[in-house]
Design an enzyme around this catalytic site. Sequence first.
Site, PDB file in Angstrom:
ATOM      1  N   TRP A 332      16.629 -17.512  -8.265  1.00  0.00           N
ATOM      2  CA  TRP A 332      17.231 -16.258  -7.541  1.00  0.00           C
ATOM      3  C   TRP A 332      16.322 -15.411  -7.256  1.00  0.00           C
ATOM      4  O   TRP A 332      16.581 -14.597  -6.426  1.00  0.00           O
ATOM      5  CB  TRP A 332      18.266 -15.558  -8.763  1.00  0.00           C
ATOM      6  N   ASP A 333      14.864 -15.365  -7.524  1.00  0.00           N
ATOM      7  CA  ASP A 333      14.059 -14.708  -7.075  1.00  0.00           C
ATOM      8  C   ASP A 333      14.049 -14.750  -5.330  1.00  0.00           C
ATOM      9  O   ASP A 333      13.756 -13.479  -4.886  1.00  0.00           O
ATOM     10  CB  ASP A 333      12.496 -15.541  -7.075  1.00  0.00           C
ATOM     11  N   GLU A 474      16.085 -13.201 -20.125  1.00  0.00           N
ATOM     12  CA  GLU A 474      15.855 -14.634 -20.761  1.00  0.00           C
ATOM     13  C   GLU A 474      15.488 -14.572 -22.244  1.00  0.00           C
ATOM     14  O   GLU A 474      15.420 -15.529 -22.615  1.00  0.00           O
ATOM     15  CB  GLU A 474      15.156 -15.284 -19.694  1.00  0.00           C
ATOM     16  N   LYS A 586      13.655  -9.008 -21.674  1.00  0.00           N
ATOM     17  CA  LYS A 586      12.785  -9.497 -20.741  1.00  0.00           C
ATOM     18  C   LYS A 586      12.535  -8.778 -19.428  1.00  0.00           C
ATOM     19  O   LYS A 586      11.313  -8.507 -19.003  1.00  0.00           O
ATOM     20  CB  LYS A 586      12.667 -10.785 -20.724  1.00  0.00           C
ATOM     21  N   GLN A 587      13.754  -8.411 -18.976  1.00  0.00           N
ATOM     22  CA  GLN A 587      13.757  -7.787 -17.775  1.00  0.00           C
ATOM     23  C   GLN A 587      15.117  -7.244 -17.638  1.00  0.00           C
ATOM     24  O   GLN A 587      16.011  -7.517 -18.379  1.00  0.00           O
ATOM     25  CB  GLN A 587      13.743  -8.889 -16.601  1.00  0.00           C
TER      26      GLN A 587
HETATM   27  C1  BGC Z   1      12.118 -14.811 -14.942  1.00  0.00           C
HETATM   28  C2  BGC Z   1      13.236 -15.167 -14.220  1.00  0.00           C
HETATM   29  C3  BGC Z   1      12.385 -15.806 -12.850  1.00  0.00           C
HETATM   30  C4  BGC Z   1      11.688 -17.009 -13.083  1.00  0.00           C
HETATM   31  C5  BGC Z   1      10.883 -17.397 -11.843  1.00  0.00           C
HETATM   32  C6  BGC Z   1      11.294 -16.015 -15.292  1.00  0.00           C
HETATM   33  O1  BGC Z   1      10.148 -15.628 -16.190  1.00  0.00           O
HETATM   34  O2  BGC Z   1      12.810 -14.616 -16.473  1.00  0.00           O
HETATM   35  O3  BGC Z   1      14.127 -14.324 -13.839  1.00  0.00           O
HETATM   36  O4  BGC Z   1      13.452 -16.126 -12.141  1.00  0.00           O
HETATM   37  O5  BGC Z   1      10.671 -16.449 -13.963  1.00  0.00           O
HETATM   38  O6  BGC Z   1       9.970 -16.444 -11.370  1.00  0.00           O
END
Ligand code: BGC
Length: 730
Positions: A332-333, A474, A586-587
């Site tokens: 999704w980035d 995550e 985490k985010q």
């Molecule tokens: C993040 C995800 C991201 C992925 C790739 C993961 O560490 O939690 O949101 O899509 O990294 O960048």
Amino acid sequence: MLNERNWIVTETCFDPKSQNHAETIFTIGNGYLGTRGAHEERYPGEERTTFIHGVFDDVPIVFTELVNAPDWLDLTLNLGGEWFSLSEGEILAYQRQLDLRNGLLSRRVEWRSPRGACWHILFERFASLTNPHLLCQRVTIKAFEDTTLEVRTTLSGDTDNLNYKHWEWIGQGFGQNSAWLHLRTRSTGIELGAATRLSILGGQKLRQTAWDTRNAPTLVAATQLKSGDVVEIEKITAFYTSRETTDPQSAARRALESLPVSAWKGLWESHARAWQREWEACDVVIEGDDRAHLAVRFSLFQLLAAAPRQDERVSIGAKALSGYGYRGHVFWDTEIFMLPFFTYTRPEIARNLLSYRFHTLEGARKKARENGFKGAQFAWESAATGEEVTPTWVPHPTDRTRLIRIWTGDIQIHISADVCYAIWQYWQATGDDDFMIHRGAEIFLDVARFWASRAEWNAETGCYEFTDVIGPDEYHDHVDNNAYTNALARWQLLTALKVMNWLQERKPDKAAALRRLLELDENELARWREVAEKIYWKQDAASGLIEQFEGYFQRRQIDLQALEPRTQSIQSLLGIEGASEANILKQPDVVMLAYLLPELFDEKTLRANYEYYNARTDHTFGSSLGPAIHAIIACRVGKPDEAYQHFLRAALADLEDVRGNAHDGIHAASAGGIWQAIVFGFGGLKFEPEGPKVNPCLPRHWRRLKFRISYRGQPYEFDLLNSPAGGKGG
Ligand code: BGC
């Protein structure tokens, strides 16, 4: 890393310990391929890597990965009988620069050989933006005694992906001052034709020969120099693959044959003009903060360098084309973090990136089918076909005897809505009805069908629920009713109905064709609305707080401040289970939702959720995707200083390696997030019915912020000045 005029990234010494970070930073690319900044001569521990978009091959554990192409950089210099190497002799002067205006990577070295001979050498390289199959190198050498120079260059097919080999040799040969190589990937059978041409301009020619070593055809040229002579070595390499032509080997050879004897100048001029046009569409100017300004331009450069201009069957991976991290897989980035930059500055590129999702719909349908659902469920990690390629197990980072189960590919389902969100945003910004009619609508309808079949009715609560999912955060997996996922699913279902209505009015034939193709009937459309309207949603009426997922508020409370200063993530400190039991993110998750669907948050709700979750997020070592989003919301709640702190965490992730992992490749989502923080955060850009409007919230020390966008085919430039008292601009 220093900066000059905020366009040039500079390295002033050769440090073998940080060479992998420097390789990432000095990556160049042209939307067809990307090449890490390894040196022409070899050093132990280097990662000399070129990735070509779409050239994937199978590999254990991670399913598939972008393949390291043959090495086009190799060039060894024998100077008066001594091999040039920065590890030997004495470096009298050293400067490496990446010029972001045009992607020229140059290295100026003054070297005293072990025997005491002095040499001035300037290495230059660029990957042509005008003809992306051409890669250009030039080395300018000055001798300070009568001597000889020998150059060797090998077109090696013996490259690997961190020890895993993908290429099979098919053939090789030589032409006029040139060598060629023909290879094929082992599992996917993609053929690659490479050809390279070497010439020395100047000096007194001694010899030009070729060594026919299998899988490593080598060109050798030698010349005699007088003291004070300056010679130029020119090397042009061409790459084609069977993704673009049926005969890549001949195409590569022909590409070189059609060039003049001295090709650098002509190729350079058109390349530099092409880059200038790119910047005219998207440059950002910050006055009063050189460090941030350079970092922003660096991020945009890396996005532009990876942006597919000629190919709509590829997308940009999480590390763009700059490193092995995530193996070139697409997340999704791209849609949520990188795409807005393209949508609002280079919509043709955004269209290509979204078309990739259309071309990989079959993979998404397969995933839905295999999971027992209908419609299209996009892969959490996607590659050539759109099938799920998230590794199921990975080795534990510290305990080699253990494996870790990765659940994102199974249950991180919000990506299907994220893809649609980006299509909608693109359509609103560009008015590209053609895309919506022929590609977007089909994706929308099939994704809505997925959500409706995935939703679970809970008779007790009278709600449709999404249980056992992972939201953006995550650190918490297997959760029920993640607010972000539920809200995006509801948005997607309702928007799919709008798309269907619009299509029915605008292009009834296409609407009917899609109904037939997808076997959609009125009952199913009615069900989408029913599901959307009854999706589980919980918000505390008094405080406005939204619970990230059911039971989040009961997770173990951890005081993040008490753990500072830290050098590792909360997950590394507490372990996977420990982090999952705690309330640390985490985010951004609810905050991410506030960014994407601001209509769900009034001022009070926005502030309450921002304050609450901001204090509980692992900003420094959690996901690099987070800080830019926090910066935007901090602007929206009127906290420019806090916004700036978040922004810097994102902006310095690559150049200053603040997370210590930039050697794996650039943080491409963060790079896109940085642009969004500039435009939608500090610039406060909003789209009103009358057009784009800004409501700036500049960091105190910024004197000026200038940016450009394109909206519905019109260019707009915003020039925001900070008043001396700070705060609002105009
Ligand atoms: C993040 C995800 C991201 C992925 C790739 C993961 O560490 O939690 O949101 O899509 O990294 O960048």
